[in-house]
Scaffold this motif. Structure first.
Motif, PDB file in Angstrom:
ATOM      1  N   ALA A   1      57.344  25.769  36.680  1.00  0.00           N
ATOM      2  CA  ALA A   1      56.473  26.878  36.305  1.00  0.00           C
ATOM      3  C   ALA A   1      55.910  27.635  37.495  1.00  0.00           C
ATOM      4  N   HIS A   2      55.594  28.896  37.224  1.00  0.00           N
ATOM      5  CA  HIS A   2      54.803  29.707  38.148  1.00  0.00           C
ATOM      6  C   HIS A   2      53.806  30.493  37.316  1.00  0.00           C
ATOM      7  N   ALA A   3      52.517  30.339  37.620  1.00  0.00           N
ATOM      8  CA  ALA A   3      51.469  30.902  36.765  1.00  0.00           C
ATOM      9  C   ALA A   3      51.286  32.406  36.927  1.00  0.00           C
ATOM     10  N   GLY A   4      51.829  32.995  38.001  1.00  0.00           N
ATOM     11  CA  GLY A   4      51.676  34.436  38.196  1.00  0.00           C
ATOM     12  C   GLY A   4      50.213  34.849  38.196  1.00  0.00           C
ATOM     13  N   ARG A   5      49.906  35.912  37.464  1.00  0.00           N
ATOM     14  CA  ARG A   5      48.542  36.458  37.505  1.00  0.00           C
ATOM     15  C   ARG A   5      47.515  35.551  36.833  1.00  0.00           C
ATOM     16  N   LYS A   6      47.987  34.524  36.116  1.00  0.00           N
ATOM     17  CA  LYS A   6      47.048  33.654  35.418  1.00  0.00           C
ATOM     18  C   LYS A   6      46.655  32.413  36.226  1.00  0.00           C
ATOM     19  N   SER A   7      47.015  32.410  37.514  1.00  0.00           N
ATOM     20  CA  SER A   7      46.592  31.275  38.337  1.00  0.00           C
ATOM     21  C   SER A   7      45.085  31.361  38.574  1.00  0.00           C
ATOM     22  N   GLU A   8      44.428  30.211  38.364  1.00  0.00           N
ATOM     23  CA  GLU A   8      42.991  30.140  38.629  1.00  0.00           C
ATOM     24  C   GLU A   8      42.706  29.234  39.825  1.00  0.00           C
ATOM     25  N   SER A   9      43.755  28.987  40.592  1.00  0.00           N
ATOM     26  CA  SER A   9      43.609  28.164  41.785  1.00  0.00           C
ATOM     27  C   SER A   9      43.066  29.070  42.901  1.00  0.00           C
ATOM     28  N   LEU A  10      41.770  28.965  43.159  1.00  0.00           N
ATOM     29  CA  LEU A  10      41.082  29.994  43.943  1.00  0.00           C
ATOM     30  C   LEU A  10      41.488  30.074  45.410  1.00  0.00           C
ATOM     31  N   LYS A  11      42.052  28.981  45.923  1.00  0.00           N
ATOM     32  CA  LYS A  11      42.433  28.999  47.340  1.00  0.00           C
ATOM     33  C   LYS A  11      43.665  29.862  47.593  1.00  0.00           C
ATOM     34  N   ASP A  12      44.450  30.089  46.557  1.00  0.00           N
ATOM     35  CA  ASP A  12      45.740  30.752  46.754  1.00  0.00           C
ATOM     36  C   ASP A  12      45.706  32.227  46.360  1.00  0.00           C
ATOM     37  N   GLN A  13      46.488  33.010  47.085  1.00  0.00           N
ATOM     38  CA  GLN A  13      46.747  34.403  46.710  1.00  0.00           C
ATOM     39  C   GLN A  13      47.483  34.386  45.361  1.00  0.00           C
ATOM     40  N   ILE A  14      47.178  35.292  44.449  1.00  0.00           N
ATOM     41  CA  ILE A  14      47.944  35.289  43.197  1.00  0.00           C
ATOM     42  C   ILE A  14      48.883  36.501  43.136  1.00  0.00           C
ATOM     43  N   TYR A  15      50.017  36.269  42.457  1.00  0.00           N
ATOM     44  CA  TYR A  15      51.098  37.258  42.442  1.00  0.00           C
ATOM     45  C   TYR A  15      51.483  37.642  41.012  1.00  0.00           C
ATOM     46  N   ALA A  16      51.980  38.855  40.861  1.00  0.00           N
ATOM     47  CA  ALA A  16      52.471  39.326  39.555  1.00  0.00           C
ATOM     48  C   ALA A  16      53.413  40.515  39.790  1.00  0.00           C
ATOM     49  N   PRO A  17      54.173  40.878  38.771  1.00  0.00           N
ATOM     50  CA  PRO A  17      55.054  42.043  38.949  1.00  0.00           C
ATOM     51  C   PRO A  17      54.263  43.318  39.230  1.00  0.00           C
ATOM     52  N   SER A  18      53.087  43.443  38.594  1.00  0.00           N
ATOM     53  CA  SER A  18      52.243  44.633  38.789  1.00  0.00           C
ATOM     54  C   SER A  18      50.801  44.174  38.985  1.00  0.00           C
ATOM     55  N   PRO A  19      49.995  44.952  39.713  1.00  0.00           N
ATOM     56  CA  PRO A  19      48.630  44.505  40.032  1.00  0.00           C
ATOM     57  C   PRO A  19      47.642  44.728  38.884  1.00  0.00           C
ATOM     58  N   ILE A  20      47.913  44.062  37.764  1.00  0.00           N
ATOM     59  CA  ILE A  20      47.045  44.208  36.583  1.00  0.00           C
ATOM     60  C   ILE A  20      46.466  42.836  36.273  1.00  0.00           C
ATOM     61  N   ARG A  21      45.143  42.755  36.182  1.00  0.00           N
ATOM     62  CA  ARG A  21      44.597  41.412  35.929  1.00  0.00           C
ATOM     63  C   ARG A  21      44.584  41.070  34.437  1.00  0.00           C
ATOM     64  N   PHE A  22      44.502  39.739  34.165  1.00  0.00           N
ATOM     65  CA  PHE A  22      44.562  39.248  32.782  1.00  0.00           C
ATOM     66  C   PHE A  22      43.315  39.697  32.021  1.00  0.00           C
ATOM     67  N   ASN A  23      42.128  39.438  32.583  1.00  0.00           N
ATOM     68  CA  ASN A  23      40.875  40.009  32.071  1.00  0.00           C
ATOM     69  C   ASN A  23      39.852  39.967  33.209  1.00  0.00           C
ATOM     70  N   GLU A  24      38.631  40.345  32.937  1.00  0.00           N
ATOM     71  CA  GLU A  24      37.635  40.477  34.021  1.00  0.00           C
ATOM     72  C   GLU A  24      37.342  39.154  34.720  1.00  0.00           C
ATOM     73  N   ASP A  25      37.639  38.046  34.058  1.00  0.00           N
ATOM     74  CA  ASP A  25      37.374  36.755  34.694  1.00  0.00           C
ATOM     75  C   ASP A  25      38.464  36.363  35.691  1.00  0.00           C
ATOM     76  N   TYR A  26      39.529  37.127  35.736  1.00  0.00           N
ATOM     77  CA  TYR A  26      40.656  36.798  36.620  1.00  0.00           C
ATOM     78  C   TYR A  26      40.691  37.751  37.805  1.00  0.00           C
ATOM     79  N   ARG A  27      41.392  37.331  38.862  1.00  0.00           N
ATOM     80  CA  ARG A  27      41.520  38.207  40.030  1.00  0.00           C
ATOM     81  C   ARG A  27      42.645  39.227  39.812  1.00  0.00           C
ATOM     82  N   ILE A  28      42.593  40.284  40.614  1.00  0.00           N
ATOM     83  CA  ILE A  28      43.696  41.265  40.560  1.00  0.00           C
ATOM     84  C   ILE A  28      44.844  40.688  41.384  1.00  0.00           C
ATOM     85  N   PRO A  29      46.021  40.526  40.766  1.00  0.00           N
ATOM     86  CA  PRO A  29      47.135  39.910  41.514  1.00  0.00           C
ATOM     87  C   PRO A  29      47.755  40.885  42.514  1.00  0.00           C
ATOM     88  N   LYS A  30      48.425  40.310  43.516  1.00  0.00           N
ATOM     89  CA  LYS A  30      49.187  41.136  44.467  1.00  0.00           C
ATOM     90  C   LYS A  30      50.510  41.496  43.785  1.00  0.00           C
TER      91      LYS A  30
END
Ligand SMILES: Cc1cc2nc3c(=O)[nH]c(=O)nc-3n(C[C@H](O)[C@H](O)[C@H](O)COP(=O)(O)O)c2cc1C
Length: 339
Positions: A101-130
């Motif tokens: 698995a790869h969690a993409g934009r839904k990763s909540e592991s705060l130490k890591d940069q998060i990635y997704a196809p587009s910089p759209i976050r899941f909701n306000e509680d999540y970070r904006i992915p790269k």
């Protein structure tokens, strides 16, 4: 009883069609290593007679973790612990797969940069992915390949590619999360490219005689998202790259409440089975052998997963087989408890 009959896919022979689907335990330390809990948890279901046991979503790179306590398979150090789970499940008569698995934009592991196809976050509680650049795409594909090599070294009978629940692969597939203008976005064909390329990497390392499952979200619960038919079309576009079984789930792409009830995903499973002609694992709030039997008989699935039921009762298969007078083999040590 069809649900208790064996099934063979490639060289994987299951003694019955009950599957424990992948379920995160969030029990690893931050190093992603297997703990005694995992060994007990998976072995118990093997003792309980479950045909196929799936190890939870296991991250192919640190930034692919849902939480900091997910299992990992991004380093060779992970092999030893996973091997212990496999050994213990095999010793107790079970077959075992692992979900890569790869969690993409839904990763909540705060130490890591998060990635997704587009910089759209899941909701306000999540970070904006790269937004993933082409070198990020190459890196993740390669990490799926390396993870596959490690899964093989650990001795797993099957691997599952996590293409569901709004995690990275699913994010590429869905128009809700993929707004790229390049060859990875736009048409259904382009949105299936990342999955296809991941499969191409994975099959370089996975033995041809062992099956590969793809887990999909067959419903995205949004008018602007993929339909079940779209998902079947994506599968048909990539299946010759090495999909042997489809594990049909739903949801997780967007933040919304889902109306669930016993069998809520079964019509989607039937459509995917019919349109792709691949064997299907179906489920979702299946808590009883009667519904499981109905699924197989009415060709809505070839195997049935029971998640929370098997968390509540790891011995459900043994218990129902004795209730039904089906001759499943019990562990010798428990023979005297058989009704
Ligand atoms: C505790 C828990 C953890 C889960 N983790 C995963 C996971 O790692 N990967 C996955 O594809 N689905 C995961 N799921 C979804 C289950 O695999 C399954 O599809 C869902 O629970 C519906 O089936 P059920 O009604 O039989 O439980 C999880 C579900 C639960 C309850």
């Amino acid at each position: 009883m069809k649900i208790f009959e064996n099934i063979k896919i490639k060289n994987l022979e299951l003694k019955n069609r009950v599957v424990m689907p992948p379920m995160c335990m969030y029990t690893a330390e931050e190093d992603g290593l297997v703990t005694p809990w995992h060994i007990t948890h998976y072995t118990t279901r093997a003792v309980g007679g479950v045909g196929l046991i799936m190890v939870e979503a296991t991250a192919v790179e640190p930034s692919g973790r849902i939480s900091a306590n997910d299992l990992g398979i991004w380093s060779d150090e992970h092999i030893e612990g996973l091997k212990k789970i496999v050994y213990s499940v095999h010793e107790n008569g079970g077959k075992i797969g692992i979900q890569l698995a790869h969690a993409g934009r839904k990763s909540e592991s705060l130490k890591d940069q998060i990635y997704a196809p587009s910089p759209i976050r899941f909701n306000e509680d999540y970070r904006i992915p790269k937004k993933m650049e082409l070198d990020d795409i190459e890196r993740v594909k390669n990490n799926f390949k390396e993870a596959t090599k490690r899964a093989q070294k650990a001795g797993f009978d099957l691997i599952e590619i996590h293409g569901a629940h709004g995690y990275l692969i699913n994010e590429f597939m869905s128009p809700l999360t993929n707004q790229r203008q390049d060859e990875y976005g736009g048409s259904l064909h382009n949105r299936s490219r990342f999955l296809k390329e991941v499969l191409e990497e994975v099959t370089k390392e996975w033995p041809k005689e062992k099956p590969i499952t793809l887990r999909v979200s067959s419903l995205e619960y949004s008018k602007k998202g993929n339909t079940t038919e779209n998902i079947a079309e994506i599968i048909n576009m990539v299946k010759d790259r090495g999909i042997d079984i489809v594990n049909v789930s739903s949801g997780g792409v967007i933040y919304t409440k889902i109306n669930t009830y016993p069998g809520y995903q079964l019509e989607a499973a039937r459509i995917i089975k019919e349109k792709t002609k691949l064997p299907v694992m179906a489920g979702g709030l299946v808590t009883d052998w009667r519904l499981a039997e109905e699924i197989i008989n009415n060709k809505r699935g070839d195997m049935v997963y029971m998640g929370r039921k098997l968390l509540r009762n790891p011995y459900y298969v043994l218990n129902s087989s004795s209730e039904l007078d089906v001759d499943l083999s019990w562990p010798e040590q428990y023979e005297r408890a058989r009704i």
